[in-house]
Design an enzyme around this catalytic site. Structure first.
Site, short mmCIF file in Angstrom:
data_model
loop_
_atom_site.label_atom_id
_atom_site.label_comp_id
_atom_site.label_asym_id
_atom_site.label_seq_id
_atom_site.Cartn_x
_atom_site.Cartn_y
_atom_site.Cartn_z
N GLU A 435 49.13 71.15 1.45
CA GLU A 435 48.25 71.40 0.30
C GLU A 435 46.99 72.17 0.71
O GLU A 435 45.92 72.00 0.13
CB GLU A 435 47.86 70.09 -0.40
CG GLU A 435 49.03 69.21 -0.79
CD GLU A 435 50.06 69.93 -1.64
OE1 GLU A 435 49.73 70.93 -2.29
OE2 GLU A 435 51.23 69.50 -1.64
N GLY A 436 47.14 73.03 1.70
CA GLY A 436 46.00 73.78 2.23
C GLY A 436 45.41 73.04 3.40
O GLY A 436 44.90 71.92 3.24
#
Length: 579
Positions: A435-436
């Site tokens: 998610e980054g």
């Protein structure tokens, strides 16, 4: 064997004493008839039972069995099916879903506490309902009414699940160079072709259909990230009655062999002119998908906290029972529980102080999202947006550190599988990456959340916190403003530097802000525990842990302030061949 008991006392303390959300809920027309304290407690207690009895005891088995690709089908640990059915039947898969489409309509602050418990029980299992909840958020905000009516009720009920399909092997976080294509068909649908990697819950048998949200490019797409569109691609196409029928052209190429979360099916998905449906406006897919990504980034914070909570519980139990060494030289022949050793106490208190501040922080961010939703409060929305990278990055960094520290409490036994500590370390590690990555989160925080508006939202928040502290009769309320002032000074100095320097300082800056805000969380805990209806042991525990945080942890911010005042040019003086 690793054990887990949901920390219901602290969860309820945060909801009803620290943030007094029960009073807020009763003021909202959309919530007043749905939830009151007794309802919330009943929801939390039932969720705790599922986590404690049906999921947590079998986490080691899920790790050993893992997700397996057999004959083109993904096979999951057997107990996942029973646990998922229990979640679905109890309404947990639609806990915060829109009531218009069959969701329970509960506030985010409540569902985030359930998320934490699921993550403590088994991070890998939590991803299946977690991804679905995120997909529902994206569809609710961006799909047309017909699509929402067709898909959301089944997803809220747990009959269908959802995924997020972004990453491609060559692209990584640079989504603008993705190659997956979408060609318009004569019936208004699209034909999606390409390959996506790292797709969590991409294939499994928990549900009768899987709703893939896929980023792809139309033939006339502009270059870069501005040319990305979002498509709904179901595993099974629906018949005239809205039920799964023909298999869509989506297949599993493989499943990844990972360091941890082995029960999570992390798939390579191949789309071979699969039928898809446009969600939102053409070329606006990234904005639509970020709705889901921001939701998932908050869930990452729950993963960090959930793993850290379970790690703490087991390390504490071990430290009380393990006899090793002596703290009293007068009795050289008597071994004592290792909790008597100063260094063991240091490790346990570090975890406890950060866990409890993290829970208060997570509740705060979730409540800001609720206020943004129910009150249409722009300030709350801005502050939730500001704090999302901290929730994702700092809470997962602390979660990993907590699990490693708890493993250290066990000594050699922490390295042995049977105790469960090494699995927690492996499982929670991914939360810092997907998610980054946390480096990307820090850059987002520094450059997009702070520098883009010259710190307007951050400074406004810090000013409000200082004003709140000014009338408080607590010693901590006198210390914290000094840190806030120094943080503001450091922030202004950073804002005066260039883009490159700000990026170089981003990780340390996010940590510095986080420590100061965690100080505010402990102030809120101390204020609330003075009047809370709780036991003396609970009250004294809060007071002692807060004192430890202010004496032994918050001063880390001072070191970060000093580091942030240093020139970053040294990072660019070495040529690549010098590394």
């Amino acid at each position: 064997m690793s054990q887990y008991q949901a920390p219901l006392n602290d969860i309820c303390f945060n909801l009803f004493d620290v943030w007094q959300l029960d009073k807020y809920w009763q003021q909202q027309p959309q919530l007043a008839d749905l939830i009151e304290p007794d309802t919330a407690k009943a929801i939390l207690e039932e969720a705790a039972k599922i986590c404690e009895q049906q999921i947590a005891p079998f986490v080691s088995k899920a790790d050993t069995t893992g997700a397996q690709l057999i004959g083109g089908k993904v096979v999951l640990p057997e107990h996942y099916h029973t646990a998922y059915q229990s979640l679905s039947e109890g309404g947990w898969t639609g806990l915060s879903g829109d009531t218009e489409y069959g969701g329970m309509g509960m506030p985010k602050a409540l569902s985030m506490m359930v998320d934490e418990m699921l993550c403590s029980a088994d991070i890998a299992f939590s991803l299946y309902p977690g991804l679905t909840a995120g997909a529902c958020v994206a569809l609710l905000q961006h799909a047309d009414d017909e699509t929402k009516a067709l898909y959301l009720p089944k997803m809220y009920s747990g009959e269908w699940s959802g995924t997020m399909c972004l990453t491609e092997a060559h692209a990584g976080s640079d989504l603008g160079i993705m190659r997956t294509s979408a060609k318009p068909a004569s019936d208004g649908s699209y034909r999606i072709s390409g390959s996506k990697i790292f797709i969590t819950a991409g294939e499994h048998g928990l549900t009768s259909n899987i709703v893939h949200l896929v980023l792809a490019k139309l033939p006339d797409a502009p270059a870069g990230s501005r040319g990305i569109s979002l498509f709904l691609v179901p595993k099974y196409l629906l018949d005239a009655s809205g039920e799964p029928a023909e298999r869509n052209a989506v297949t599993v190429g493989s499943i990844e062999h990972k360091m941890g979360i082995n029960g999570s099916a992390t798939c390579v998905l191949n789309f071979d002119e699969a039928t898809g449906y446009l969600i939102g406006e053409p070329h606006r897919g990234l904005a639509c998908m970020f709705t889901m990504m921001n939701y998932e980034r908050l869930s990452m914070g729950s993963q960090g906290l959930g793993a850290a909570e379970r790690a703490y519980q087991n390390a504490l139990s071990y430290a009380k029972e393990r006899l090793q060494g002596r703290t009293n030289e007068k009795d050289a022949n008597k071994a004592e529980p290792i909790i008597g050793h100063a260094d063991v106490r240091r490790m346990l208190l570090n975890i406890k102080a950060m866990n409890e501040a993290g829970r208060t922080f997570a509740t705060w961010v979730a409540s800001l999202l609720d206020r943004a939703k129910y009150d249409n409060c722009q300030i709350s929305a801005q502050r939730a947006n500001l704090l999302t990278p901290i929730t994702k990055a700092f809470m997962t960094d602390q979660g990993f550190d907590a699990c490693v520290t708890a493993q250290q409490v066990f000594g050699g036994h922490g390295y042995i599988k049977e105790w469960g500590m090494e699995q927690l370390v492996r499982d929670v590690r991914i939360a810092q990456i997907y998610e980054g990555t946390n480096g990307i989160q820090a850059a987002d925080f520094m450059l997009r959340k702070v520098a883009s508006d010259q710190g307007s939202v951050l400074f406004s928040l810090l000013t409000d916190i200082k004003q709140e502290l000014s009338g408080a009769e607590l010693a901590e309320a006198e210390v914290l403003p000094l840190y806030i002032d120094e943080l503001a000074t450091v922030s202004r100095a950073l804002l005066a530097t260039d883009f490159r320097a700000q990026g170089a300082q981003a990780c340390d800056y996010l940590a510095a802000v986080s420590y100061v805000l965690y100080g505010y969380m402990w102030y809120k805990n101390l204020l609330a525990v003075k009047t809370a209806d709780c036991s003396d042991i609970f009250r004294q525990s809060k007071q002692h842990t807060a004192a430890y945080f202010f004496q032994r942890i918050l001063p880390k911010a001072k070191g970060l302030f000093a580091l942030l005042s240093q020139d970053t040019a040294i990072l660019d003086t070495m040529a690549p061949e010098h590394f």
